[in-house]
Design an enzyme around this catalytic site. Structure first.
Site, PDB file in Angstrom:
ATOM      1  CG  HIS A   1      -2.040   0.996   1.134  1.00  0.00           C
ATOM      2  ND1 HIS A   1      -1.896   2.309   1.523  1.00  0.00           N
ATOM      3  CD2 HIS A   1      -3.311   0.879   0.680  1.00  0.00           C
ATOM      4  CE1 HIS A   1      -3.033   2.946   1.311  1.00  0.00           C
ATOM      5  NE2 HIS A   1      -3.908   2.111   0.813  1.00  0.00           N
TER       6      HIS A   1
ATOM      7  CD  GLU B   1      -7.050  -2.340  -3.263  1.00  0.00           C
ATOM      8  OE1 GLU B   1      -6.138  -2.715  -2.492  1.00  0.00           O
ATOM      9  OE2 GLU B   1      -7.283  -1.145  -3.512  1.00  0.00           O
TER      10      GLU B   1
END
Length: 383
Positions: free
Chosen positions: A269, A322
């Protein structure tokens, strides 16, 4: 013009503070993010989507009377204007190859025109808020209608008696969801309402700073979200599980990709340097459902993190939202082409709250670029 030193601005504006906000923040080193003064993950576990929507728009969680009024008001706004509904089949046909998210850009523009959205610069706070409520309530209806029309099916009209998440699933599938699925998707939607100055939120605020109407701001945000490096990863994370196939293939598949310099979708991330709190929450929800897909996802997560730690020492690379978002949405019956649109059905509330906040600032966002081309001014060779 003032010269900007080469080291003054990091690539991608990483870490650059461009404004003040009272809407929330992401503390990446701590694995924590919040909506106003509340933990976003805690809100996902204890509150309804409408409660969080109220918080983002009005600055406070609603009491029971406020909740009932706000829920009824937003439910009534789910129904589309007749001219917008009439245009959706053509939009769905034209965008059949691109999917509902691409169609949403056109549909939002039409909605703004039909509803008479005026430039933010020319409207007061009350009218801006009304436009924002109307747009947020309409987005799930638009997305599900475009999806169904693209498959040759009739849209399912919204139901005013269902909460936001349950109504979304109902319009998508044509069947009222069970409580477990509805609540799982509500957890996901709440957890993705807002997340700092991500690319789509920043895009929306840049457009808002020009004084454009709310629909224009949202169209820009949807365009940013459509990029695979932003909102397009949940289905790609599931594609990774499909590509690996079986537990005995995990190590070989992952090592080959990492050594080739490829990105493992669903891992890493831009902000978090520890476990993504959204991923942790969604993993727990997935494990409540159980089953082969969840067991395999947990196996893959463990091996990928171990291999990344071995091959990329010193870097903290964990699952992001996700990875388990894809698992949860798959378990709840959401088709993969609707994963990112489902993200948009939540994030539209965060975008709109940011647009409303930006509209209170009269300063246009107008950064500079550092010129690195050939030295000017050269004579025109054709002169």
């Amino acid at each position: 013009m003032q010269t900007i030193p080469p080291t003054a601005v990091p690539r991608g504006l990483t870490g650059v503070v461009v404004t003040d906000t009272a809407l929330g923040d992401v503390r990446g080193s701590e694995g924590f993010y919040h909506y106003r003064q509340y933990s976003a993950v805690e809100l996902a576990g204890t509150r309804t989507f409408e409660d969080v929507w109220h918080l983002m728009f009005h600055g406070a969680l609603p009491d029971p009377v406020e909740r009932a009024a706000f829920t009824a008001r937003t439910a009534a706004l789910r129904h589309l204007p007749a001219d917008v509904s009439a245009a959706l089949p053509a939009i769905a046909r034209a965008g059949s190859a691109s999917g509902p998210l691409a169609g949403l850009r056109t549909a939002l523009s039409l909605l703004g025109a039909s509803a008479g959205f005026r430039p933010l610069y020319d409207t007061g706070a009350e009218r801006r808020g009304e436009d924002a409520l109307a747009a947020c309530a309409a987005v799930p209806t638009l997305l599900t209608a475009l999806y169904r029309l693209g498959r040759g099916e009739e849209p399912v009209a919204p139901r005013d008696d269902l909460p936001y998440a349950a109504n979304y699933l109902y319009m998508l599938t044509g069947s009222e969801p069970g409580p477990a699925r509805a609540r799982a998707i509500e957890h996901y939607l709440i957890s993705t309402v807002d997340h700092g100055f991500n690319a789509s939120t920043f895009t929306a605020r840049v457009i808002a700073s020009t004084g454009a109407d709310l629909a224009a701001c949202l169209v820009g945000a949807v365009g940013a979200l459509s990029g695979p490096l932003h909102g397009g990863a949940p289905s790609r994370a599931l594609d990774t599980l499909d590509a690996i196939g079986t537990p005995e293939r995990i190590d070989l598949w992952v090592r080959e990709r990492v050594l080739a310099g490829e990105r493992i979708m669903g891992f890493g991330h831009a902000v978090y340097r520890t476990e993504d709190p959204r991923s942790r929450m969604l993993r727990g929800i997935a494990e409540e459902f159980g089953g082969p897909l969840v067991e395999f996802a947990v196996q893959v997560e463990g091996r990928v993190e171990a291999i990344l730690a071995e091959l990329k020492p010193g870097r903290e690379l964990h699952t992001n939202v996700e990875f388990y978002a894809g698992v949860v949405m798959e378990l709840c019956g959401i088709p993969r082409e609707m994963f990112t649109p489902t993200f948009a059905a939540a994030r539209v509330v965060g975008w709109s709250a940011n647009i409303l906040e930006q509209a209170e600032d009269s300063k246009i966002i107008r950064p500079a670029a550092r010129y690195v081309g050939p030295p000017p001014a050269e004579p025109d060779p054709a002169a």
